[in-house]
Design a protein around this motif. Structure first.
Motif, PDB file in Angstrom:
ATOM      1  N   VAL A  80     -22.273  -6.289   2.447  1.00  0.00           N
ATOM      2  CA  VAL A  80     -21.109  -5.418   2.570  1.00  0.00           C
ATOM      3  C   VAL A  80     -21.548  -3.985   2.263  1.00  0.00           C
ATOM      4  O   VAL A  80     -22.328  -3.744   1.338  1.00  0.00           O
ATOM      5  CB  VAL A  80     -19.990  -5.877   1.616  1.00  0.00           C
ATOM      6  CG1 VAL A  80     -18.916  -4.816   1.464  1.00  0.00           C
ATOM      7  CG2 VAL A  80     -19.366  -7.175   2.132  1.00  0.00           C
ATOM      8  N   ARG A  81     -21.062  -3.086   3.028  1.00  0.00           N
ATOM      9  CA  ARG A  81     -21.460  -1.678   2.931  1.00  0.00           C
ATOM     10  C   ARG A  81     -21.154  -1.105   1.551  1.00  0.00           C
ATOM     11  O   ARG A  81     -20.053  -1.278   1.022  1.00  0.00           O
ATOM     12  CB  ARG A  81     -20.726  -0.893   4.015  1.00  0.00           C
ATOM     13  CG  ARG A  81     -21.079   0.571   4.116  1.00  0.00           C
ATOM     14  CD  ARG A  81     -20.366   1.163   5.314  1.00  0.00           C
ATOM     15  NE  ARG A  81     -20.589   2.594   5.441  1.00  0.00           N
ATOM     16  CZ  ARG A  81     -20.101   3.330   6.437  1.00  0.00           C
ATOM     17  NH1 ARG A  81     -19.381   2.749   7.384  1.00  0.00           N
ATOM     18  NH2 ARG A  81     -20.334   4.622   6.493  1.00  0.00           N
ATOM     19  N   LYS A  82     -22.141  -0.386   1.002  1.00  0.00           N
ATOM     20  CA  LYS A  82     -21.973   0.210  -0.322  1.00  0.00           C
ATOM     21  C   LYS A  82     -21.693   1.714  -0.261  1.00  0.00           C
ATOM     22  O   LYS A  82     -20.955   2.237  -1.090  1.00  0.00           O
ATOM     23  CB  LYS A  82     -23.235  -0.031  -1.163  1.00  0.00           C
ATOM     24  CG  LYS A  82     -23.444  -1.467  -1.574  1.00  0.00           C
ATOM     25  CD  LYS A  82     -24.580  -1.607  -2.581  1.00  0.00           C
ATOM     26  CE  LYS A  82     -25.919  -1.311  -1.979  1.00  0.00           C
ATOM     27  NZ  LYS A  82     -27.027  -1.655  -2.899  1.00  0.00           N
ATOM     28  N   GLU A  83     -22.334   2.398   0.676  1.00  0.00           N
ATOM     29  CA  GLU A  83     -22.238   3.854   0.729  1.00  0.00           C
ATOM     30  C   GLU A  83     -21.287   4.278   1.845  1.00  0.00           C
ATOM     31  O   GLU A  83     -21.390   3.818   2.973  1.00  0.00           O
ATOM     32  CB  GLU A  83     -23.624   4.462   0.970  1.00  0.00           C
ATOM     33  CG  GLU A  83     -24.656   4.102  -0.091  1.00  0.00           C
ATOM     34  CD  GLU A  83     -24.281   4.633  -1.470  1.00  0.00           C
ATOM     35  OE1 GLU A  83     -23.636   5.701  -1.532  1.00  0.00           O
ATOM     36  OE2 GLU A  83     -24.621   3.978  -2.476  1.00  0.00           O
ATOM     37  N   TRP A  84     -20.375   5.196   1.485  1.00  0.00           N
ATOM     38  CA  TRP A  84     -19.409   5.737   2.439  1.00  0.00           C
ATOM     39  C   TRP A  84     -19.376   7.254   2.303  1.00  0.00           C
ATOM     40  O   TRP A  84     -19.573   7.777   1.206  1.00  0.00           O
ATOM     41  CB  TRP A  84     -18.009   5.189   2.175  1.00  0.00           C
ATOM     42  CG  TRP A  84     -17.866   3.711   2.313  1.00  0.00           C
ATOM     43  CD1 TRP A  84     -18.170   2.761   1.377  1.00  0.00           C
ATOM     44  CD2 TRP A  84     -17.380   3.005   3.453  1.00  0.00           C
ATOM     45  NE1 TRP A  84     -17.902   1.508   1.854  1.00  0.00           N
ATOM     46  CE2 TRP A  84     -17.417   1.614   3.130  1.00  0.00           C
ATOM     47  CE3 TRP A  84     -16.911   3.379   4.707  1.00  0.00           C
ATOM     48  CZ2 TRP A  84     -17.000   0.635   4.022  1.00  0.00           C
ATOM     49  CZ3 TRP A  84     -16.489   2.404   5.595  1.00  0.00           C
ATOM     50  CH2 TRP A  84     -16.540   1.053   5.253  1.00  0.00           C
ATOM     51  N   PRO A  85     -19.122   7.956   3.397  1.00  0.00           N
ATOM     52  CA  PRO A  85     -18.923   9.401   3.272  1.00  0.00           C
ATOM     53  C   PRO A  85     -17.707   9.696   2.392  1.00  0.00           C
ATOM     54  O   PRO A  85     -16.788   8.876   2.306  1.00  0.00           O
ATOM     55  CB  PRO A  85     -18.676   9.859   4.719  1.00  0.00           C
ATOM     56  CG  PRO A  85     -19.197   8.756   5.576  1.00  0.00           C
ATOM     57  CD  PRO A  85     -19.029   7.495   4.794  1.00  0.00           C
ATOM     58  N   PRO A  86     -17.688  10.832   1.736  1.00  0.00           N
ATOM     59  CA  PRO A  86     -16.521  11.181   0.909  1.00  0.00           C
ATOM     60  C   PRO A  86     -15.238  11.185   1.729  1.00  0.00           C
ATOM     61  O   PRO A  86     -15.227  11.563   2.900  1.00  0.00           O
ATOM     62  CB  PRO A  86     -16.859  12.586   0.396  1.00  0.00           C
ATOM     63  CG  PRO A  86     -18.349  12.690   0.485  1.00  0.00           C
ATOM     64  CD  PRO A  86     -18.749  11.865   1.677  1.00  0.00           C
ATOM     65  N   VAL A  87     -14.161  10.750   1.110  1.00  0.00           N
ATOM     66  CA  VAL A  87     -12.857  10.676   1.757  1.00  0.00           C
ATOM     67  C   VAL A  87     -11.888  11.589   1.007  1.00  0.00           C
ATOM     68  O   VAL A  87     -11.795  11.535  -0.233  1.00  0.00           O
ATOM     69  CB  VAL A  87     -12.310   9.228   1.746  1.00  0.00           C
ATOM     70  CG1 VAL A  87     -10.936   9.174   2.414  1.00  0.00           C
ATOM     71  CG2 VAL A  87     -13.278   8.284   2.428  1.00  0.00           C
ATOM     72  N   ARG A  88     -11.195  12.415   1.723  1.00  0.00           N
ATOM     73  CA  ARG A  88     -10.169  13.259   1.099  1.00  0.00           C
ATOM     74  C   ARG A  88      -8.907  12.429   0.898  1.00  0.00           C
ATOM     75  O   ARG A  88      -8.410  11.802   1.837  1.00  0.00           O
ATOM     76  CB  ARG A  88      -9.872  14.472   1.976  1.00  0.00           C
ATOM     77  CG  ARG A  88     -11.050  15.430   2.119  1.00  0.00           C
ATOM     78  CD  ARG A  88     -10.658  16.655   2.914  1.00  0.00           C
ATOM     79  NE  ARG A  88      -9.579  17.397   2.264  1.00  0.00           N
ATOM     80  CZ  ARG A  88      -9.029  18.503   2.758  1.00  0.00           C
ATOM     81  NH1 ARG A  88      -9.434  18.970   3.929  1.00  0.00           N
ATOM     82  NH2 ARG A  88      -8.060  19.119   2.110  1.00  0.00           N
ATOM     83  N   GLN A 141      -3.013   8.369  -1.073  1.00  0.00           N
ATOM     84  CA  GLN A 141      -2.752   8.630   0.335  1.00  0.00           C
ATOM     85  C   GLN A 141      -3.914   9.378   0.957  1.00  0.00           C
ATOM     86  O   GLN A 141      -4.444  10.326   0.376  1.00  0.00           O
ATOM     87  CB  GLN A 141      -1.472   9.460   0.475  1.00  0.00           C
ATOM     88  CG  GLN A 141      -1.084   9.757   1.915  1.00  0.00           C
ATOM     89  CD  GLN A 141       0.299  10.377   2.006  1.00  0.00           C
ATOM     90  OE1 GLN A 141       1.075  10.309   1.065  1.00  0.00           O
ATOM     91  NE2 GLN A 141       0.589  10.986   3.129  1.00  0.00           N
ATOM     92  N   THR A 142      -4.316   8.960   2.172  1.00  0.00           N
ATOM     93  CA  THR A 142      -5.428   9.614   2.865  1.00  0.00           C
ATOM     94  C   THR A 142      -4.981  10.490   4.026  1.00  0.00           C
ATOM     95  O   THR A 142      -5.773  11.256   4.551  1.00  0.00           O
ATOM     96  CB  THR A 142      -6.395   8.573   3.431  1.00  0.00           C
ATOM     97  OG1 THR A 142      -5.712   7.797   4.428  1.00  0.00           O
ATOM     98  CG2 THR A 142      -6.956   7.685   2.351  1.00  0.00           C
ATOM     99  N   GLY A 143      -3.766  10.362   4.471  1.00  0.00           N
ATOM    100  CA  GLY A 143      -3.329  11.023   5.695  1.00  0.00           C
ATOM    101  C   GLY A 143      -3.212  10.057   6.851  1.00  0.00           C
ATOM    102  O   GLY A 143      -2.514  10.324   7.823  1.00  0.00           O
ATOM    103  N   PHE A 144      -3.908   8.893   6.754  1.00  0.00           N
ATOM    104  CA  PHE A 144      -3.809   7.862   7.782  1.00  0.00           C
ATOM    105  C   PHE A 144      -3.129   6.603   7.258  1.00  0.00           C
ATOM    106  O   PHE A 144      -2.628   5.799   8.032  1.00  0.00           O
ATOM    107  CB  PHE A 144      -5.194   7.492   8.303  1.00  0.00           C
ATOM    108  CG  PHE A 144      -5.906   8.617   8.975  1.00  0.00           C
ATOM    109  CD1 PHE A 144      -5.642   8.941  10.299  1.00  0.00           C
ATOM    110  CD2 PHE A 144      -6.824   9.377   8.283  1.00  0.00           C
ATOM    111  CE1 PHE A 144      -6.302   9.988  10.925  1.00  0.00           C
ATOM    112  CE2 PHE A 144      -7.495  10.424   8.902  1.00  0.00           C
ATOM    113  CZ  PHE A 144      -7.227  10.733  10.222  1.00  0.00           C
ATOM    114  N   ALA A 145      -3.155   6.415   5.963  1.00  0.00           N
ATOM    115  CA  ALA A 145      -2.535   5.254   5.343  1.00  0.00           C
ATOM    116  C   ALA A 145      -2.361   5.551   3.866  1.00  0.00           C
ATOM    117  O   ALA A 145      -2.948   6.510   3.326  1.00  0.00           O
ATOM    118  CB  ALA A 145      -3.397   4.005   5.539  1.00  0.00           C
TER     119      ALA A 145
END
Length: 755
Positions: free
Chosen positions: A47-55, A68-72
């Motif tokens: 399972v993926r460990k690294e993700w780009p930063p999320v606002r 809240q992310t703006g999409f969900a």
């Protein structure tokens, strides 16, 4: 609040962590304290460990916390930890109905609301009798025959998906006990899941496989035909089988050996050797063209070896994870000196291990490199003993079998995949009966020792509905229906094993049918391979269950004996009763047209094994006939058009063996068709991109299946002469067109149909 997550302290002392990993996906975890050790699937890079930063934004009031992310967005009750999952419009996608339970050491549970018309899909190969899972109760535990590859990913027609990030034995109750509730639970482990928002099933699959990895793209030859010899075969008999394929004109690419190739039958060790009588290899000439492997290669075949494993792969998994095995201990005698032990009896100092098979410092794949260096190109991972329970085993990473059992097939196949790729630089062809979440990254699968009938079909469809594209089964060669289904799969395999399933032994009726279907499959390889490329990018499977392909058709959920092969071919198996969704459909065998939605009883020719329909608008590329992939150059290929409205097809091509396609070393040809009134317009775009071995110039043999004879045919504005430059026979316009010398100009074909 952390910049990557939000920890919500709950009234009872637990902590619930909400981590947006991208705009549409949230990871939810709950513990009795605020420490969140990494889960096994993340730790071992499944399972993926690294993700780009999320606002994201966090809003807190007296009763709730909303992330809240703006999409969900996820709203958490601070009182009991219940969550509500909403889309960007604020519409509720999923609502928790009971306080989630995750007390330390005693398992976890979470219960959610089911709305009146809600449908549920997913869970992989845990059930072989249904596609739509509402009302079902699933035990998620790898088991021979019953549950080869459970995948804890569930999704709904309401726009949500949930991936349960656990390896422990667990359960899903999908409205079985309470019709308006669904529940996930386990006796051990901790609550850890990902919530996914998506507008359709394809988007949910794509986002789920962003977490657990996209389906691998097999070598191009692996999408041809695999034949597994009788387990008693020796080298000469294997070569005779190979020669029989060539003499009979039956295309085939991979020859497999069962456990009889080993000196020791069912050798679980890392000390395997060729059987000294059946597969004699001179010590002075282990590699080269003089070996039986070299002889196979000259005939255009690759060689596959059967393997069984009871090896403890967790030592290598821990090493790769950058951690010492939790089991600890020493491999040798203690260096500590004890003055009272004047005899220094080393037999009493050295640790004793229950596992006498595993060499803790030797990765499982290392011993196989000798066979790969001799020319072996593929490995079949039998169920023994990757699907067996080990109730009293303590694995090298400190886990007991309750925690590791589900993960073992994925860890084993991951090490097979990664080991082969690192050693050769080539794409692996590893095929396994067992699997779990993430298996799509590492191995193809077949439906185990369950034959090639209707239940394996449902298994394969459920695999596709859970993000795994390269699923197959053992072909039933003794019935027309089995041959029909067996060749119209993501990859095709005939497994003789203890039997005699050799095509040339099928008799006067079935042998010609087998040849016909084998040749059909090889003609369709560019179509199938392009679908495999789509799967590797988006997780849209090669064969698509009808609920996935036609979610709005009210009959789709019950259609367990038909499916779409790619975008344009509808296959029915083990039945003549076919439901045609909305649109125009063409019988592949007869050319008869039907308008859907319609339920029909298909007429099957005597020399065919089942219904096959083409969706009007289809664009289907075809290869010339060949005995194996790579036998003939592909500077000329066929394109079949079935004009109806507007349609398009993306033809993907690459070198077929390396992983350079990942870095963009491939060619994409965009092809479109538009039918309006009595005019047909076709565009074949320029090939975009390059790869090693790419034909310098491409010609196309065009077949346009039209409603009437044309009065005019033009290519790039130039009018072609009838009978000389184009022909019309029995409803089909045929012509050959060539790329311009620079390959820089699209080909525009225009046909005016005479009224």
């Amino acid at each position: 609040m952390n910049e990557r997550w939000v920890d919500v302290p709950l009234l009872g002392g637990d902590t619930l962590r909400v981590e947006p990993v991208n705009g549409h996906t949230f990871r939810i975890r709950r513990r009795a304290d605020s420490r969140f050790p990494e889960a096994a699937l993340n730790k071992y890079d499944i399972v993926r460990k690294e993700w780009p930063p999320v606002r994201f934004e966090c809003e807190e009031n007296g009763e709730t916390v909303t992330v809240q992310t703006g999409f969900a967005l996820v709203t958490v009750s601070k009182r009991d930890g219940r969550i509500v999952f909403r889309d960007e419009r604020g519409q509720v996608l999923l609502r928790e109905t009971e306080r989630p339970a995750s007390p330390s050491g005693t398992g976890f549970a979470a219960e959610f609301e089911l709305t009146g018309d809600e449908k549920l899909y997913g869970l992989g190969d845990e059930s072989r009798h249904l596609l739509q899972k509402r009302g079902h109760r699933a035990k998620m535990w790898v088991k021979n025959v019953d549950c080869y590859s459970p995948i804890p990913f569930l999704y709904s027609n309401k726009g949500w998906g949930l991936f349960l990030n656990t390896t422990w034995r667990h359960f899903f109750d999908l409205g079985h006990q309470k019709p308006d509730r669904w529940k996930l639970f386990a006796k051990r482990g901790e609550l850890d899941y990902y919530l996914i928002a998506g507008s359709d099933y394809g988007q949910l699959l794509d986002r789920y496989t962003d977490i657990t990895g996209k389906p691998q793209l097999l070598p191009l030859w692996a999408y041809g035909l695999t034949f597994v010899c009788n387990q008693q075969a020796n080298a000469r008999e294997m070569l005779d089988d190979a020669m029989s394929f060539r003499r009979e004109g039956i295309p085939c690419d991979l020859i497999g050996l069962e456990p009889g190739w080993m000196e020791k039958h069912y050798d679980y060790s890392v000390d395997k050797k060729w059987h000294p009588e059946r597969f004699y290899v001179p010590g002075w000439a282990r590699t080269g063209p003089q070996t039986f492997v070299g002889a196979l290669e000259r005939l255009g075949f690759k060689l596959s070896l059967w393997l069984c494993s009871d090896y403890d792969v967790t030592y290598q998994a821990e090493k790769l994870a950058g951690q010492e095995a939790r089991a600890g201990g020493s491999d040798g005698a203690s260096d500590d000196y004890n003055a009272d032990d004047f005899e220094q009896d080393m037999r009493a100092h050295a640790p004793v291990y229950m596992d006498g098979l595993t060499k803790r410092d030797e990765p499982w794949f290392r011993h196989l490199t000798a066979f790969v260096d001799q020319g072996v190109k593929a490995f079949k991972m039998d169920g023994a003993r990757q699907v067996n329970e080990h109730p009293d085993r303590k694995w090298g990473n400190g886990m007991d079998d309750e925690e590791l059992h589900n993960a073992y097939p994925v860890l084993l196949n991951k090490q097979m995949h990664d080991g082969f790729r690192e050693h050769t630089g080539l794409r692996p062809m590893v095929y396994s009966s067992g699997g779990y979440a993430g298996i799509q990254q590492y191995a193809a699968t077949w439906a185990g020792d369950t034959g090639g009938g209707p239940k394996p079909l449902i298994s394969m469809l459920n695999h596709g509905m859970a993000g795994h594209a390269n699923a197959s089964c053992d072909m039933d060669v003794f019935t027309p229906e089995g041959i029909h289904f067996g060749f119209l799969q993501p990859w095709s395999q005939v497994n003789s094993w203890a039997y005699w399933r050799h095509p040339w032994l099928l008799g006067d009726n079935l042998l010609p049918m087998f040849k016909t279907y084998a040749k059909l499959r090889y003609r369709l390889l560019p179509y199938i391979y392009s679908a495999a490329h789509v799967a590797a990018r988006t997780a849209m499977p090669i064969i698509r269950a009808m609920p996935l392909a036609y979610p709005d058709d009210p009959q789709s959920d019950g259609l367990t004996q038909q499916y779409m092969l790619g975008d344009y071919l509808l296959v029915a198996a083990f039945t003549n009763d076919v439901h045609l969704p909305e649109g125009v459909w063409i019988d592949y065998w007869s050319g008869e047209r039907f308008v859907g939605p319609a339920d029909i009883k298909a007429n099957i020719p005597d020399d065919r094994g089942g219904p096959l329909f083409i969706k009007a608008g289809a664009i289907i590329p075809e290869w010339p006939e060949m005995d194996y992939v790579g036998q003939k150059p592909l500077d000329t290929i066929g394109l079949h058009f079935y004009p109806h409205g507007k349609s398009e097809f993306a033809l993907y091509e690459d070198d077929g063996t390396t992983c350079q396609y990942v870095d963009g070393r491939l060619a994409l040809t965009s092809i479109s068709s538009e039918n309006s009134g009595n005019e047909i317009r076709i565009r074949i775009g320029v090939r975009e991109g390059r790869y090693e071995g790419m034909p310098e110039r491409r010609s196309y043999e065009i077949s346009i299946h039209a409603d009437g004879e044309p009065s005019e045919v033009t290519v790039n504005g130039e009018r072609l002469q009838p009978n000389e430059q184009w022909q019309y026979t029995d409803g089909t316009i045929t012509l050959k067109v060539d790329e311009d010398a620079a390959g820089a100009r699209p080909l525009d074909i225009r046909c005016i149909i005479a009224k």
